[in-house]
Motif scaffolding. Structure first.
Motif, PDB file in Angstrom:
ATOM      1  N   MET A 197     -18.878  91.377 -32.874  1.00  0.00           N
ATOM      2  CA  MET A 197     -19.927  91.063 -32.908  1.00  0.00           C
ATOM      3  C   MET A 197     -21.214  91.191 -33.539  1.00  0.00           C
ATOM      4  O   MET A 197     -20.749  91.808 -33.989  1.00  0.00           O
ATOM      5  CB  MET A 197     -20.366  91.762 -31.316  1.00  0.00           C
ATOM      6  CG  MET A 197     -21.693  92.099 -30.233  1.00  0.00           C
ATOM      7  SD  MET A 197     -21.915  90.571 -29.427  1.00  0.00           S
ATOM      8  CE  MET A 197     -23.734  90.208 -28.847  1.00  0.00           C
ATOM      9  N   THR A 198     -22.174  90.804 -33.132  1.00  0.00           N
ATOM     10  CA  THR A 198     -24.102  91.172 -33.563  1.00  0.00           C
ATOM     11  C   THR A 198     -24.358  91.014 -33.348  1.00  0.00           C
ATOM     12  O   THR A 198     -24.917  91.276 -32.355  1.00  0.00           O
ATOM     13  CB  THR A 198     -23.514  89.556 -34.664  1.00  0.00           C
ATOM     14  OG1 THR A 198     -24.690  89.768 -35.347  1.00  0.00           O
ATOM     15  CG2 THR A 198     -23.924  88.231 -33.189  1.00  0.00           C
ATOM     16  N   ILE A 199     -25.211  91.696 -34.285  1.00  0.00           N
ATOM     17  CA  ILE A 199     -26.006  92.942 -33.341  1.00  0.00           C
ATOM     18  C   ILE A 199     -27.842  92.057 -32.840  1.00  0.00           C
ATOM     19  O   ILE A 199     -28.028  92.243 -31.261  1.00  0.00           O
ATOM     20  CB  ILE A 199     -26.874  94.044 -34.116  1.00  0.00           C
ATOM     21  CG1 ILE A 199     -27.414  95.380 -33.473  1.00  0.00           C
ATOM     22  CG2 ILE A 199     -27.578  93.912 -35.612  1.00  0.00           C
ATOM     23  CD1 ILE A 199     -27.012  95.966 -32.196  1.00  0.00           C
ATOM     24  N   ASN A 200     -28.033  91.242 -33.764  1.00  0.00           N
ATOM     25  CA  ASN A 200     -28.887  90.143 -33.455  1.00  0.00           C
ATOM     26  C   ASN A 200     -28.556  89.394 -31.745  1.00  0.00           C
ATOM     27  O   ASN A 200     -29.694  89.388 -31.295  1.00  0.00           O
ATOM     28  CB  ASN A 200     -29.084  89.551 -33.832  1.00  0.00           C
ATOM     29  CG  ASN A 200     -30.674  90.221 -35.099  1.00  0.00           C
ATOM     30  OD1 ASN A 200     -31.198  91.151 -34.534  1.00  0.00           O
ATOM     31  ND2 ASN A 200     -30.894  89.451 -36.869  1.00  0.00           N
ATOM     32  N   PHE A 201     -27.728  89.782 -31.254  1.00  0.00           N
ATOM     33  CA  PHE A 201     -26.913  88.707 -29.839  1.00  0.00           C
ATOM     34  C   PHE A 201     -26.703  89.522 -28.847  1.00  0.00           C
ATOM     35  O   PHE A 201     -26.424  89.056 -27.846  1.00  0.00           O
ATOM     36  CB  PHE A 201     -25.841  87.794 -30.260  1.00  0.00           C
ATOM     37  CG  PHE A 201     -27.347  86.591 -30.621  1.00  0.00           C
ATOM     38  CD1 PHE A 201     -26.389  84.989 -30.000  1.00  0.00           C
ATOM     39  CD2 PHE A 201     -27.212  86.148 -32.106  1.00  0.00           C
ATOM     40  CE1 PHE A 201     -27.161  83.940 -29.899  1.00  0.00           C
ATOM     41  CE2 PHE A 201     -27.839  84.754 -32.087  1.00  0.00           C
ATOM     42  CZ  PHE A 201     -27.887  83.706 -30.894  1.00  0.00           C
ATOM     43  N   MET A 202     -26.779  91.066 -28.919  1.00  0.00           N
ATOM     44  CA  MET A 202     -26.353  92.078 -28.429  1.00  0.00           C
ATOM     45  C   MET A 202     -27.180  91.852 -27.283  1.00  0.00           C
ATOM     46  O   MET A 202     -26.809  91.826 -26.224  1.00  0.00           O
ATOM     47  CB  MET A 202     -25.984  93.405 -28.522  1.00  0.00           C
ATOM     48  CG  MET A 202     -25.525  94.222 -27.829  1.00  0.00           C
ATOM     49  SD  MET A 202     -25.049  96.215 -28.943  1.00  0.00           S
ATOM     50  CE  MET A 202     -23.632  95.792 -29.719  1.00  0.00           C
ATOM     51  N   GLY A 203     -28.891  92.300 -27.176  1.00  0.00           N
ATOM     52  CA  GLY A 203     -29.247  92.520 -25.866  1.00  0.00           C
ATOM     53  C   GLY A 203     -29.577  93.961 -26.206  1.00  0.00           C
ATOM     54  O   GLY A 203     -29.270  94.821 -26.786  1.00  0.00           O
TER      55      GLY A 203
ATOM     56  N   GLY B 276     -19.251  90.748 -37.126  1.00  0.00           N
ATOM     57  CA  GLY B 276     -18.813  88.684 -36.512  1.00  0.00           C
ATOM     58  C   GLY B 276     -18.981  87.827 -36.728  1.00  0.00           C
ATOM     59  O   GLY B 276     -19.036  86.806 -36.627  1.00  0.00           O
ATOM     60  N   ARG B 277     -18.577  87.882 -38.278  1.00  0.00           N
ATOM     61  CA  ARG B 277     -17.833  86.846 -38.865  1.00  0.00           C
ATOM     62  C   ARG B 277     -17.454  85.971 -38.850  1.00  0.00           C
ATOM     63  O   ARG B 277     -17.016  84.858 -39.065  1.00  0.00           O
ATOM     64  CB  ARG B 277     -18.237  87.251 -40.824  1.00  0.00           C
ATOM     65  CG  ARG B 277     -19.025  87.991 -41.553  1.00  0.00           C
ATOM     66  CD  ARG B 277     -19.101  87.206 -43.192  1.00  0.00           C
ATOM     67  NE  ARG B 277     -20.515  88.429 -44.020  1.00  0.00           N
ATOM     68  CZ  ARG B 277     -21.358  87.286 -43.915  1.00  0.00           C
ATOM     69  NH1 ARG B 277     -21.624  86.443 -44.201  1.00  0.00           N
ATOM     70  NH2 ARG B 277     -22.702  88.893 -44.621  1.00  0.00           N
ATOM     71  N   GLY B 278     -15.880  86.623 -38.399  1.00  0.00           N
ATOM     72  CA  GLY B 278     -15.195  86.344 -37.403  1.00  0.00           C
ATOM     73  C   GLY B 278     -15.315  85.251 -36.329  1.00  0.00           C
ATOM     74  O   GLY B 278     -13.742  84.472 -36.200  1.00  0.00           O
ATOM     75  N   ALA B 279     -16.215  85.017 -35.815  1.00  0.00           N
ATOM     76  CA  ALA B 279     -16.449  84.691 -34.469  1.00  0.00           C
ATOM     77  C   ALA B 279     -16.549  83.266 -34.866  1.00  0.00           C
ATOM     78  O   ALA B 279     -17.138  82.971 -35.784  1.00  0.00           O
ATOM     79  CB  ALA B 279     -16.803  85.457 -33.815  1.00  0.00           C
ATOM     80  N   ASN B 280     -15.807  82.501 -34.219  1.00  0.00           N
ATOM     81  CA  ASN B 280     -16.622  81.238 -34.080  1.00  0.00           C
ATOM     82  C   ASN B 280     -17.261  80.501 -33.138  1.00  0.00           C
ATOM     83  O   ASN B 280     -18.046  78.819 -33.676  1.00  0.00           O
ATOM     84  CB  ASN B 280     -14.871  79.986 -33.446  1.00  0.00           C
ATOM     85  CG  ASN B 280     -14.256  80.056 -34.826  1.00  0.00           C
ATOM     86  OD1 ASN B 280     -14.022  79.736 -35.716  1.00  0.00           O
ATOM     87  ND2 ASN B 280     -12.800  81.095 -34.566  1.00  0.00           N
ATOM     88  N   PHE B 281     -17.740  80.962 -31.993  1.00  0.00           N
ATOM     89  CA  PHE B 281     -18.742  81.046 -31.475  1.00  0.00           C
ATOM     90  C   PHE B 281     -19.376  81.799 -30.868  1.00  0.00           C
ATOM     91  O   PHE B 281     -18.968  82.698 -31.079  1.00  0.00           O
ATOM     92  CB  PHE B 281     -18.502  80.274 -30.166  1.00  0.00           C
ATOM     93  CG  PHE B 281     -17.628  79.096 -30.447  1.00  0.00           C
ATOM     94  CD1 PHE B 281     -18.134  78.008 -30.246  1.00  0.00           C
ATOM     95  CD2 PHE B 281     -16.762  78.892 -30.486  1.00  0.00           C
ATOM     96  CE1 PHE B 281     -17.586  76.527 -30.583  1.00  0.00           C
ATOM     97  CE2 PHE B 281     -15.999  77.312 -31.078  1.00  0.00           C
ATOM     98  CZ  PHE B 281     -16.489  76.716 -31.179  1.00  0.00           C
TER      99      PHE B 281
END
Length: 447
Positions: free
Chosen positions: A404-410, A364-369
Motif C-alpha cells: 500500500m502507499t500512504i497517500n491513497f489510504m484515506g 507500494g512500489r511493487g504494485a501495478n495499479f
C-alpha cells in the motif's frame, strides 16, 4: 500564556476568540474542524523552532497544518502550527531546482517552472500542498514516464523535536532524508523542500469522456490496452457520478461518465498515435485530449480546487483483467446505484517501481495499479461508504496487492492499518529513525 508565546515568534498567535483563528485552522475538508488552544501562523523556520521549544517547555502537544488535504481527524488541544505563510517558491534555472516553502501548493511551482520550460513531477491536483504530498511519495499524472514525485526531492529543512533545525539530504542526515521521502510523519516539521525539475515545455495529455452506456466497453478496453501500453504513457480511468448542481459544467451535470485520463511527455504526433486505440474503444462523449502546456497539467484530472466535504479510501492491485473489470462494473457500472462519487484506477509501472539511489521509504512500489474511492455526500461517510468499500475490497481480493502507499489510504481505521502502508523492513527502519530524531515521540505518527 499566549502573550509569552507571541513574544518568541514573529508571526501572530491566535486563540479561539481571535478573528484570525478560524482561517488559520481551515483545511480542504470542510467537515474536519480544528480547535487547538493556540494557533501560530508561522512566518519562518525560526518561528516553527521557537514554537516547538515553547511547547516542550510547557508540555503542550504540537500539530502542523498547511493546506489540510491529508487531514482526517480534528485537532482539539495544544498548539497548531500553521505553515500557510511559508509559501515562497523560487526556481534555480541553472541547477533545475525549485525551493518550496511548506505552505506552498503545486500551482505556483508549476507556473514558475513553466516559464523556463521546466516542470515539477507533481500530483494530479495542483491545489494540493507540496510538502504533505511529497512526504507520502506521490503518484501523479506522469507516474509511468517519470516515476514517484518524492524521488525528485534533493533536500528538506526540518525542525526536530528539540527545536533544532536540520538540513536533510543524501549528504547530510541521510537516514532522515531516506525516511522523509515516503515515510510521511513522526520525524519533525518540514518547513522547506528542494525539488529537482524536469524539462517539459508541453505534453500530449487530457481526457476522454465516455457516456454511461459505454462505460463497460471503455473500461474493458482500457484494461486490455494496459497490458501492452507504452512505458512512457500514464493513464487512469475514473467512473464518475456528477450531481445535478449548477456549479457542474453543463455537459457533465447530472451525468455518469467514464473519464479516461492520458499523459504522454512527447510530441503531439506521437501522442496521438498512442491515444488512437483508446479513442476507438467506444463512442466518445467529450474529447479533451490534445497538446497541453505543462503549465496546465492540472487539466488532465481536473480535481476540485474548492474546499468541500470529502471521504476517500484506496487500495493497490497486483494486476487487472476482464474478471476484475466485471467485478468493478457490478459496483459502479451503468445503472448501478452506488454511494461512491468516483472510483478511479491508475496504471503504474516503469520508474515508479524502481527505488532511487540510496533508497527511500516509499511504500507500494511493487504494485501495478492503485484504486481510489471518493465520496462527497456527508450522511454516507460514517457507515455507508466504509461498508461499501469493505464489500468491494472483499470481492477484489484476488487482485489486491499486499503493498500500500500512504497517500491513497484515506483515513486509517487503526494504527495497524496505518503501518500497513509500508513493508515490514521499511516499518522497522522508520521506527528506528523516528526514535533517533524524536526519542520522546513528541511528533506522533499520524494514525
Amino acid at each position: 500564556m499566549s502573550q509569552s508565546l507571541a513574544g518568541r515568534v514573529s508571526g501572530p498567535v491566535y486563540t479561539p476568540s481571535d478573528a484570525g483563528y478560524a482561517p488559520e485552522c481551515a483545511g480542504f475538508n470542510v467537515l474536519i474542524t480544528h480547535s487547538p488552544q493556540f494557533v501560530v501562523a508561522a512566518q519562518s523556520t525560526q518561528d516553527v523552532a521557537e514554537t516547538v521549544r515553547f511547547a516542550r517547555e510547557n508540555q503542550l502537544a504540537v500539530s502542523v497544518l498547511a493546506t489540510g488535504h491529508g487531514t482526517y481527524a480534528s485537532i482539539t488541544s495544544g498548539i497548531l502550527i500553521s505553515t500557510k505563510a511559508l509559501n515562497q517558491v523560487s526556481i534555480d534555472v541553472a541547477s533545475r531546482t525549485a525551493t518550496i516553502g511548506a505552505g506552498a501548493r503545486w500551482e505556483p511551482v508549476v507556473a514558475e517552472a513553466a516559464k523556463h520550460g521546466l516542470a515539477p513531477v507533481a500530483g494530479s491536483s495542483t491545489n494540493v500542498g507540496v510538502v504533505g504530498y511529497l512526504l507520502g511519495g506521490g503518484l501523479g499524472p506522469l507516474v509511468r514516464s517519470h516515476g514517484i514525485s518524492s524521488d525528485y526531492v534533493t533536500g528538506f529543512t526540518v525542525v526536530t523535536s528539540d527545536g533544532e533545525t536540520l538540513e536533510a539530504s543524501a549528504e547530510h542526515h541521510p537516514d532522515l532524508f531516506w525516511g522523509l521521502r515516503g515515510g510521511k510523519s513522526g520525524f519533525g516539521i518540514v518547513t522547506q523542500v528542494k525539488v529537482r525539475l524536469v524539462e517539459l515545455p508541453s505534453l500530449y495529455a487530457g481526457g476522454l469522456f465516455f457516456a454511461e452506456e459505454h462505460i463497460e466497453a471503455a473500461l474493458r478496453g482500457w484494461v486490455k490496452w494496459t497490458a501492452e501500453a507504452d512505458a512512457r504513457v500514464s493513464t487512469s480511468v475514473a467512473v464518475m457520478r456528477f450531481p445535478p448542481f449548477d456549479f457542474i459544467p453543463p455537459p457533465l451535470r447530472g451525468r455518469t461518465v467514464l473519464n479516461l485520463r492520458f499523459a504522454f511527455p512527447g510530441s503531439t504526433e506521437e501522442g496521438a498515435k498512442h491515444a488512437a486505440p483508446l479513442r476507438a474503444l467506444a463512442p466518445i462523449y467529450l474529447d479533451m485530449l490534445g497538446e497541453l502546456p505543462a503549465s496546465q497539467i492540472a487539466r488532465i484530472h481536473n480535481d476540485p480546487d474548492k474546499p468541500s466535504p470529502v471521504w476517500t479510501s484506496g487500495m493497490m492491485l497486483t494486476h487487472v483483467d476482464q474478471d476484475f473489470a466485471s467485478t468493478v462494473l457490478r459496483h459502479v457500472g451503468a445503472g448501478v446505484q452506488t454511494p461512491f462519487f468516483m472510483l478511479e484506477l491508475r496504471h503504474l509501472g516503469g520508474p515508479s517501481q524502481r527505488d532511487v539511489e540510496g533508497g527511500s521509504a516509499v511504500g507500494g512500489r511493487g504494485a501495478n495499479f492503485v484504486a481510489g474511492l471518493v465520496g462527497m455526500h456527508p450522511p454516507l461517510f460514517e457507515t455507508v461508504l466504509p461498508g461499501a468499500e469493505q464489500g468491494l475490497r472483499a470481492e477484489l481480493k484476488p487482485w489486491l496487492s499486499p503493498e500500500m502507499t500512504i497517500n491513497f489510504m484515506g483515513r486509517p481505521r487503526s494504527a495497524e492499518q496505518y503501518d500497513s502502508a509500508w513493508p515490514e523492513a521499511t516499518r522497522t527502519k522508520l521506527k528506528e529513525i523516528r526514535q533517533k530524531y524524536d526519542p520522546q515521540h513528541f511528533f506522533a505518527s499520524a494514525k
